[in-house]
Design a protein around this motif. Sequence first.
Motif, mmCIF file in Angstrom:
data_model
loop_
_atom_site.group_PDB
_atom_site.id
_atom_site.type_symbol
_atom_site.label_atom_id
_atom_site.label_comp_id
_atom_site.label_asym_id
_atom_site.label_seq_id
_atom_site.Cartn_x
_atom_site.Cartn_y
_atom_site.Cartn_z
ATOM 1 N N LEU A 1 27.774 97.549 52.336
ATOM 2 C CA LEU A 1 29.122 97.991 51.564
ATOM 3 C C LEU A 1 29.188 98.004 50.132
ATOM 4 N N ARG A 2 28.930 96.780 49.628
ATOM 5 C CA ARG A 2 28.939 96.492 48.037
ATOM 6 C C ARG A 2 28.087 97.442 47.515
ATOM 7 N N SER A 3 26.895 97.667 47.966
ATOM 8 C CA SER A 3 25.809 98.475 47.662
ATOM 9 C C SER A 3 26.381 99.925 47.394
ATOM 10 N N LEU A 4 26.903 100.485 48.464
ATOM 11 C CA LEU A 4 27.385 101.766 48.643
ATOM 12 C C LEU A 4 28.639 101.946 47.624
ATOM 13 N N ASP A 5 29.423 100.882 47.577
ATOM 14 C CA ASP A 5 30.514 100.903 46.342
ATOM 15 C C ASP A 5 30.037 100.972 45.172
ATOM 16 N N GLY A 6 28.781 100.268 44.765
ATOM 17 C CA GLY A 6 28.145 100.411 43.696
ATOM 18 C C GLY A 6 27.675 101.979 43.428
ATOM 19 N N LYS A 7 27.184 102.488 44.408
ATOM 20 C CA LYS A 7 26.501 103.965 44.160
ATOM 21 C C LYS A 7 27.723 104.623 43.995
ATOM 22 N N LYS A 8 28.874 104.459 44.807
ATOM 23 C CA LYS A 8 29.901 105.439 44.831
ATOM 24 C C LYS A 8 30.445 105.453 43.216
ATOM 25 N N ASN A 9 30.601 104.026 42.634
ATOM 26 C CA ASN A 9 31.220 103.934 41.303
ATOM 27 C C ASN A 9 30.317 104.714 40.336
ATOM 28 N N THR A 10 28.949 104.557 40.432
ATOM 29 C CA THR A 10 28.087 105.077 39.526
ATOM 30 C C THR A 10 28.086 106.778 39.598
ATOM 31 N N LEU A 11 28.073 107.193 40.720
ATOM 32 C CA LEU A 11 28.160 108.664 41.151
ATOM 33 C C LEU A 11 29.712 109.090 40.410
ATOM 34 N N THR A 12 30.690 108.494 40.774
ATOM 35 C CA THR A 12 32.041 108.602 40.058
ATOM 36 C C THR A 12 32.034 109.000 38.638
ATOM 37 N N THR A 13 31.177 107.668 38.051
ATOM 38 C CA THR A 13 31.073 107.909 36.510
ATOM 39 C C THR A 13 30.446 109.046 36.050
ATOM 40 N N ARG A 14 29.242 109.361 36.643
ATOM 41 C CA ARG A 14 28.386 110.206 36.230
ATOM 42 C C ARG A 14 29.229 111.778 36.435
ATOM 43 N N TYR A 15 29.855 111.809 37.710
ATOM 44 C CA TYR A 15 30.658 113.111 37.915
ATOM 45 C C TYR A 15 31.648 113.418 36.787
ATOM 46 N N ARG A 16 32.457 112.395 36.318
ATOM 47 C CA ARG A 16 33.443 112.513 35.569
ATOM 48 C C ARG A 16 32.907 112.928 34.111
ATOM 49 N N GLU A 17 31.544 112.440 33.747
ATOM 50 C CA GLU A 17 30.824 112.494 32.504
ATOM 51 C C GLU A 17 30.383 113.933 32.475
ATOM 52 N N HIS A 18 29.961 114.597 33.747
ATOM 53 C CA HIS A 18 29.457 116.112 33.656
ATOM 54 C C HIS A 18 30.856 116.943 33.735
ATOM 55 N N LEU A 19 32.169 116.364 34.284
ATOM 56 C CA LEU A 19 33.199 117.186 34.141
ATOM 57 C C LEU A 19 33.634 117.324 32.763
ATOM 58 N N ILE A 20 33.542 116.087 31.891
ATOM 59 C CA ILE A 20 33.934 116.230 30.558
ATOM 60 C C ILE A 20 33.082 116.903 29.995
ATOM 61 N N ASN A 21 31.758 116.939 30.054
ATOM 62 C CA ASN A 21 30.611 117.736 29.206
ATOM 63 C C ASN A 21 31.124 119.079 29.511
ATOM 64 N N ALA A 22 31.165 119.473 30.666
ATOM 65 C CA ALA A 22 31.464 120.954 31.192
ATOM 66 C C ALA A 22 32.784 121.478 30.449
ATOM 67 N N LYS A 23 33.726 120.583 30.514
ATOM 68 C CA LYS A 23 34.889 121.085 29.629
ATOM 69 C C LYS A 23 34.557 121.378 27.985
#
Length: 666
Positions: A433-455
């Motif tokens: 579960l901690r590993s999945l949470d870590g992956k989720k946080n990493t993906l969320t960070t990358r997702y936000r980065e791409h969202l900001i970059n696209a904007k």
Amino acid sequence: MIFKTLTLTNFRVFNGQHSIELAPRRDGLLAKPVILFGGLNGAGKTSILSAIRLVLLGRKAIGNAVSKKDFHHYLEQQINNKAIKELQATVASVKLEFTHTHQGKHSTYQVERSWSASTEETLKLFKNDEFEASLNTEQVQSFLHELIPPGIGDLFFFDGEKIAELAEDDTGSYLKEAVQKLLGIDVVNRLADDLDIYIKQISQKTADSKTVKAISALEQEKNENLLKANQEREKEAQLKIKLSDIEIQVREAEQKIQDRGGAWAKTKTDEKDRANELIKRKAVLEAKLLGELDGAFPLALAPNAMAALIESLGKEQEAKDALAYHNKLNENLNGLETVIKSKYFEQSDDLLATITTYFQSVATPVSPNIVLDVSNTEFNNIQNYVKDAEVAKNHCDELTDELTSTEQSLESLSVNIQRAPDEAELSKLYENLRSLDGKKNTLTTRYREHLINAKTFTVKALELARKLEKLYTNQKTDASITKAVERVDATTNVLAEFATQLTDKRVSQLEDLFAQAYRKLARKDDLKLSAKIDSTTFDVTLVDSDGIAINRKSMSAGEKQIFAFAILEALGKLSGKVLPVVVDTPLGRLDSKHRDKLVQHYFPEAGEQVILLSTDTEVDEDFFTALAPEISHAFEIEFDQKTKCSTLSEGYFWTPSEAVKYTEAS
């Protein structure tokens, strides 16, 4: 159009070749529309949907602005890993056989898309078993896009995430895009853009070299920013899909911990400490109880016998006291007689007779039956023992009650401790579960980065577009291009008016179709709901029989998803296309009440062929039974943890092959 057979070769989790019969089977004269696929998460249900979208839509299956290079990279990732390990030059393919009627002529088509890591994709088309050799890959794809335009495909081949996205979209953006593609207004918009490009080109020709150079540089910079923005949006979209998958895995991991006794594990340490205290207390109570049993307590086990014994000993004691008194009296009577005779000589005989008579009356000698013959001290000790036995009995009763309560508490704690999983096992579950949470946080960070970059790139592109527009506007004043500008403006106005009138007409039809679909799925015919769709914003408003608008934000999650299904059904009917409906995990976010509505009123009526991909918790035994009269046949997808590959067998989880036949006899 009816899908007949889907053949997967080394595609994603399917190693080797797997041919899947999709044609609805007949029950007498009627064909049952639903083909049901069952599989646990990760087994390969989404692979079926992805294969159908890929073989028909090609590059458009994964996005509208996907480069050839990115598409080839995507295809590489779809090759089965086991097949690649066994043979580096593995070829993967997806082949779909379907029937299609055009202008009254019925034909059977086979389309096959194949590729490898080192070669470009090839797309082949067979019509009535004859290879269309004259068509290259691009031409075959154009033919398929004529049959199923990409915008239309999204209305018939979709997953639960698309439903969730549409359910939560209160901006109308998805609906607007879908309607524009559906009506071809996106083509009108492209034509308007092309006219604008035409004006820019002729303006550029009349401009001086300095202006041309500035325009060229700005155009290049703008296009680069738009390309980067599109790339960021594509990455953002891909990460959004991965985020959804991770969120599902997180929920499954949390549920697994719960199922394995995670709730009990939280208090396991405290309960172990409490159990140790109870064990110590139990030992103390048992020791005290044994101490009582070693004392006078056994005498309390025979209260009647003890009472009889005390009574007998008391009588013996009384008899012995009387005998001793009699003997002592007799000893002293002789001395008394001597004293009386010496003092009362004349009356001595009468006095002695009177005294003797009196003492004989009060101290008649007895012949006691002495059996036990215990001493006074021993008799007193026995009486004390009996009293102590009664006290010991009461104390033992109290100790026994407390011991019983302690043992019950200990047993209850033991059950709770046993419910908690093994610490090593639970540690692995929490680690996962901690590993999945870590992956989720990493993906969320990358997702936000791409969202900001696209904007950021989009904003830069808009700024450059404004600068370009200013340059082009200055050039439009040139007399040599004035006439062209006038013609383009007139054409643009006509196109805009055409798009507006077409949209208004079709939106009116869409309102009726949506209201019908929503009433059917929501089962609210008595409310006489209608719908209003703003032709500019495409915001959908439900209106009740009193003309009062229903606030979509006040709807439950289930009602919003019913709302989304109604929109998809209405758009599908508006398209005029008769296509199979393929839905992947559509019920995961719905409660049983709203699932029941879809099972009864959507899937059986969504089309002539409905391919439903579900888990055992979505279409469970109850829903399977309810849907069974409409199920043609079912497949179960099983994932092998060792090979990391999946296989298909006919049946559905708890049912054997030819699973739905039992409903015909029931």
